[in-house]
Design a protein around this motif. Structure first.
Motif, PDB file in Angstrom:
ATOM      1  N   ASP A   2       0.843  -1.195   0.000  1.00  0.00           N
ATOM      2  CA  ASP A   2       0.000   0.000   0.000  1.00  0.00           C
ATOM      3  C   ASP A   2       0.877   1.242   0.000  1.00  0.00           C
ATOM      4  O   ASP A   2       1.909   1.281   0.677  1.00  0.00           O
ATOM      5  CB  ASP A   2      -0.881   0.048   1.259  1.00  0.00           C
ATOM      6  CG  ASP A   2      -1.959  -1.012   1.255  1.00  0.00           C
ATOM      7  OD1 ASP A   2      -2.289  -1.525   0.168  1.00  0.00           O
ATOM      8  OD2 ASP A   2      -2.459  -1.325   2.350  1.00  0.00           O
ATOM      9  N   TRP A   3       0.472   2.234  -0.748  1.00  0.00           N
ATOM     10  CA  TRP A   3       1.106   3.556  -0.726  1.00  0.00           C
ATOM     11  C   TRP A   3       0.047   4.513  -0.221  1.00  0.00           C
ATOM     12  O   TRP A   3      -0.896   4.824  -0.940  1.00  0.00           O
ATOM     13  CB  TRP A   3       1.572   3.960  -2.115  1.00  0.00           C
ATOM     14  CG  TRP A   3       2.694   3.143  -2.660  1.00  0.00           C
ATOM     15  CD1 TRP A   3       2.853   1.786  -2.547  1.00  0.00           C
ATOM     16  CD2 TRP A   3       3.797   3.618  -3.404  1.00  0.00           C
ATOM     17  NE1 TRP A   3       3.985   1.386  -3.177  1.00  0.00           N
ATOM     18  CE2 TRP A   3       4.595   2.505  -3.721  1.00  0.00           C
ATOM     19  CE3 TRP A   3       4.192   4.865  -3.842  1.00  0.00           C
ATOM     20  CZ2 TRP A   3       5.756   2.612  -4.454  1.00  0.00           C
ATOM     21  CZ3 TRP A   3       5.358   4.961  -4.579  1.00  0.00           C
ATOM     22  CH2 TRP A   3       6.132   3.851  -4.872  1.00  0.00           C
ATOM     23  N   LYS A   4       0.167   4.958   0.992  1.00  0.00           N
ATOM     24  CA  LYS A   4      -0.862   5.773   1.619  1.00  0.00           C
ATOM     25  C   LYS A   4      -0.376   7.205   1.785  1.00  0.00           C
ATOM     26  O   LYS A   4       0.728   7.429   2.280  1.00  0.00           O
ATOM     27  CB  LYS A   4      -1.245   5.189   2.977  1.00  0.00           C
ATOM     28  CG  LYS A   4      -1.836   3.805   2.859  1.00  0.00           C
ATOM     29  CD  LYS A   4      -2.211   3.249   4.198  1.00  0.00           C
ATOM     30  CE  LYS A   4      -2.792   1.852   4.030  1.00  0.00           C
ATOM     31  NZ  LYS A   4      -3.236   1.286   5.287  1.00  0.00           N
ATOM     32  N   GLU A   6      -0.047  10.299   3.723  1.00  0.00           N
ATOM     33  CA  GLU A   6      -0.056  10.490   5.167  1.00  0.00           C
ATOM     34  C   GLU A   6      -0.201  11.949   5.573  1.00  0.00           C
ATOM     35  O   GLU A   6      -0.938  12.279   6.497  1.00  0.00           O
ATOM     36  CB  GLU A   6       1.244   9.922   5.746  1.00  0.00           C
ATOM     37  CG  GLU A   6       1.337   9.965   7.244  1.00  0.00           C
ATOM     38  CD  GLU A   6       0.500   8.909   7.937  1.00  0.00           C
ATOM     39  OE1 GLU A   6       0.227   9.084   9.136  1.00  0.00           O
ATOM     40  OE2 GLU A   6       0.110   7.923   7.307  1.00  0.00           O
ATOM     41  N   CYS A  52      -5.346  10.945   6.575  1.00  0.00           N
ATOM     42  CA  CYS A  52      -4.312  11.872   6.110  1.00  0.00           C
ATOM     43  C   CYS A  52      -4.409  13.171   6.897  1.00  0.00           C
ATOM     44  O   CYS A  52      -5.504  13.679   7.142  1.00  0.00           O
ATOM     45  CB  CYS A  52      -4.488  12.147   4.617  1.00  0.00           C
ATOM     46  SG  CYS A  52      -3.225  13.216   3.911  1.00  0.00           S
TER      47      CYS A  52
END
Length: 138
Positions: A2-4, A6, A52
């Motif tokens: 996963d690339w979240k 932030e 986020c």
């Protein structure tokens, strides 16, 4: 993997004024206000329910205050969100929608109801109504 997303850094000219605006008027939760001398300060706040956060301060980014445009939040009820922002003293647009590529007054169909506001420096936000049926599940 996963690339979240932030954190989004917001360029501001007055950290204390922005902290007050985002926490007291917009209703974001204050997570951090940390100083490390005169040349570094980070303030981080999180919109209720968001994964986020936003951050601003001193020594964080080389962006002109007010230059960030197009930040977007989603809510389940755009009219209630608008009322809450207005009650807290935020200058916020009426509910708008797009029809044939042109912005028009009033709510639209699913995913097509918005309100708009700027922070004290002119960084621009959009609040969009997300239909309840498409809310993510845990």
């Amino acid at each position: 993997m996963d690339w979240k997303l932030e954190v989004v850094v917001i360029p501001v000219s007055d950290v204390d004024r922005s902290k007050q605006f985002y926490s007291e008027q917009v209703g974001f939760v204050l997570d951090v206000d940390h100083r490390a001398g005169e040349s570094f300060r980070v303030v981080q706040l999180t919109p209720p329910g968001s994964a986020c956060s936003v951050t601003f301060g001193v020594g964080l980014a080389e962006m002109e205050p007010g230059s960030l445009k197009g930040l977007q939040l989603v809510v389940s009820d755009v009219e209630a969100a608008r009322a809450e922002l207005a009650e807290r003293g935020v200058t916020v647009s009426g509910v708008k929608h797009f029809e044939g590529g042109v912005m028009s007054d009033g709510p639209g169909s699913e995913w097509n109801s918005f309100v708009f506001f700027d922070d004290p420096d002119g960084n621009s936000w959009t609040v969009q109504e997300r239909p309840a049926a498409t809310e993510p599940t845990a």
